[in-house]
Scaffold this motif. Structure first.
Motif, PDB file in Angstrom:
ATOM      1  N   ILE A  46       0.824  -1.208   0.000  1.00 54.35           N
ATOM      2  CA  ILE A  46       0.000   0.000   0.000  1.00 54.35           C
ATOM      3  C   ILE A  46       0.863   1.265   0.000  1.00 54.35           C
ATOM      4  CG2 ILE A  46      -1.673   1.301   1.399  1.00 54.35           C
ATOM      5  CD1 ILE A  46      -2.938  -1.452   2.056  1.00 54.35           C
ATOM      6  N   ALA A  47       2.042   1.217   0.604  1.00 53.26           N
ATOM      7  CA  ALA A  47       2.910   2.404   0.666  1.00 53.26           C
ATOM      8  C   ALA A  47       3.321   2.892  -0.719  1.00 53.26           C
ATOM      9  CB  ALA A  47       4.153   2.099   1.494  1.00 53.26           C
ATOM     10  N   ILE A  49       1.560   2.769  -3.460  1.00 51.77           N
ATOM     11  CA  ILE A  49       0.434   3.201  -4.287  1.00 51.77           C
ATOM     12  C   ILE A  49       0.166   4.688  -4.057  1.00 51.77           C
ATOM     13  CG2 ILE A  49      -2.018   2.883  -4.766  1.00 51.77           C
ATOM     14  CD1 ILE A  49      -1.707   0.004  -3.763  1.00 51.77           C
ATOM     15  N   MET A  51      -1.994   7.255  -3.537  1.00 56.80           N
ATOM     16  CA  MET A  51      -3.402   7.485  -3.219  1.00 56.80           C
ATOM     17  C   MET A  51      -3.482   8.150  -1.847  1.00 56.80           C
ATOM     18  SD  MET A  51      -4.781   3.736  -2.254  1.00 56.80           S
ATOM     19  CE  MET A  51      -4.522   3.058  -0.636  1.00 56.80           C
ATOM     20  N   GLN A  54      -3.794   6.166   2.928  1.00 59.26           N
ATOM     21  CA  GLN A  54      -3.270   4.807   2.818  1.00 59.26           C
ATOM     22  C   GLN A  54      -3.549   3.982   4.071  1.00 59.26           C
ATOM     23  OE1 GLN A  54       0.718   6.019   1.856  1.00 59.26           O
ATOM     24  NE2 GLN A  54       0.453   5.384  -0.275  1.00 59.26           N
ATOM     25  N   ALA A  57      -6.691   2.205   3.751  1.00 65.79           N
ATOM     26  CA  ALA A  57      -6.578   1.047   2.869  1.00 65.79           C
ATOM     27  C   ALA A  57      -6.062  -0.162   3.646  1.00 65.79           C
ATOM     28  CB  ALA A  57      -5.657   1.362   1.689  1.00 65.79           C
ATOM     29  N   CYS A  76       3.263   1.571   6.019  1.00 69.08           N
ATOM     30  CA  CYS A  76       2.676   2.379   4.938  1.00 69.08           C
ATOM     31  C   CYS A  76       3.066   3.854   5.077  1.00 69.08           C
ATOM     32  CB  CYS A  76       1.167   2.182   4.841  1.00 69.08           C
ATOM     33  SG  CYS A  76       0.163   3.192   5.909  1.00 69.08           S
ATOM     34  N   TRP A  77       3.563   4.247   6.254  1.00 68.75           N
ATOM     35  CA  TRP A  77       4.068   5.608   6.422  1.00 68.75           C
ATOM     36  C   TRP A  77       5.410   5.818   5.720  1.00 68.75           C
ATOM     37  CZ3 TRP A  77       3.074   5.909  12.374  1.00 68.75           C
ATOM     38  CH2 TRP A  77       1.716   6.110  12.597  1.00 68.75           C
ATOM     39  N   SER A  79       5.709   6.079   2.692  1.00 67.14           N
ATOM     40  CA  SER A  79       5.403   7.180   1.778  1.00 67.14           C
ATOM     41  C   SER A  79       4.746   8.285   2.592  1.00 67.14           C
ATOM     42  CB  SER A  79       4.487   6.717   0.643  1.00 67.14           C
ATOM     43  OG  SER A  79       3.262   6.258   1.136  1.00 67.14           O
ATOM     44  N   THR A 128       4.115   1.793 -10.326  1.00 63.30           N
ATOM     45  CA  THR A 128       3.547   1.523  -9.010  1.00 63.30           C
ATOM     46  C   THR A 128       3.297   0.030  -8.836  1.00 63.30           C
ATOM     47  OG1 THR A 128       2.514   3.690  -8.856  1.00 63.30           O
ATOM     48  CG2 THR A 128       1.529   1.932  -7.548  1.00 63.30           C
ATOM     49  N   SER A 132       5.111  -2.045  -6.000  1.00 61.09           N
ATOM     50  CA  SER A 132       4.216  -2.598  -4.976  1.00 61.09           C
ATOM     51  C   SER A 132       4.370  -4.107  -4.871  1.00 61.09           C
ATOM     52  CB  SER A 132       2.761  -2.253  -5.295  1.00 61.09           C
ATOM     53  OG  SER A 132       2.498  -0.914  -5.049  1.00 61.09           O
TER      54      SER A 132
END
Length: 163
Positions: A46-47, A49, A51, A54, A57, A76-77, A79, A128, A132
C-alpha cells in the motif's frame, strides 16, 4: 533482537488491558513471524500506491486476512510528504522504461500535474504495480529470512552456553 522486542510487547499487561478495554482481537497485534511478515507485505504494498488515506486502505484489508495491523500501518508511512515526490518520480520513470515510453520532464507544481496527468498516469501506475508487488514480496521474504536467522542464532547460542 527485533523478535525479542515483539515478544516483550506482546506479553505486556498494559497491552492486554488496552485490547480488553476496546475489544480489539489480540490476533491483530500478534507478534509472530507470519503476522509480522504479512503486516510488512501489506504495508509495503500500500505504501507504494499513490493514493490518499493509505492507512484506511490497510484497515480495509483487515476483514480479508490476518496480519499485524500496527506494523502494516507504520510501514505504509514509508510514503510521506517528504518521500512521496521521489517515490512517485521513481515509479513514473520505471513505468516509462517498462512501457518503452519517453519521459516528460517533470515540474513539481500542481499546474504541471493538472496539465500532464493524462501523459503520466499509465506509466506511473505501471511503475507503481512493479514496486508494490516486488517491493512488498522482497520485504516479506526478508522479514521471514531474518526472523528464522534470529531463531537459529538463539538456538546456537543456547547450545553453546550449555556446553
Amino acid at each position: 533482537m527485533i523478535r525479542k522486542f515483539f515478544k516483550n510487547i506482546n506479553a505486556s499487561e498494559k497491552l492486554k488491558a488496552f485490547t480488553d478495554k476496546y475489544n480489539i482481537p489480540m490476533e491483530y497485534l500478534s507478534a509472530n513471524r507470519k503476522m509480522v511478515s504479512k503486516g510488512v507485505l501489506i504495508g509495503l504494498f500500500i505504501a507504494f500506491i499513490p493514493m490518499p488515506m493509505q492507512m484506511l486502505a490497510v484497515v480495509a484489508v483487515i476483514p480479508f486476512t490476518r496480519f499485524n495491523v500496527p506494523i502494516a500501518i507504520s510501514i505504509c508511512w514509508l510514503s510521506n510528504p517528504f518521500t512521496m515526490p521521489a517515490m512517485y518520480y521513481m515509479e513514473y520513470l520505471t513505468g516509462s522504461f517498462i512501457l518503452g515510453m519517453e519521459t516528460t520532464p517533470v515540474e513539481m507544481t500542481l499546474e504541471w500535474f493538472g496539465e500532464n496527468i493524462k501523459n503520466i498516469f499509465v506509466p506511473l501506475y505501471v511503475g507503481t504495480a512493479f514496486y508494490s508487488v516486488f517491493g512488498s514480496l522482497l520485504g516479506y521474504f526478508l522479514v521471514n529470512h531474518f526472523w528464522r536467522s534470529s531463531i537459529k542464532k538463539d538456538k546456537k547460542s543456547r547450545k553453546n552456553s550449555k556446553n
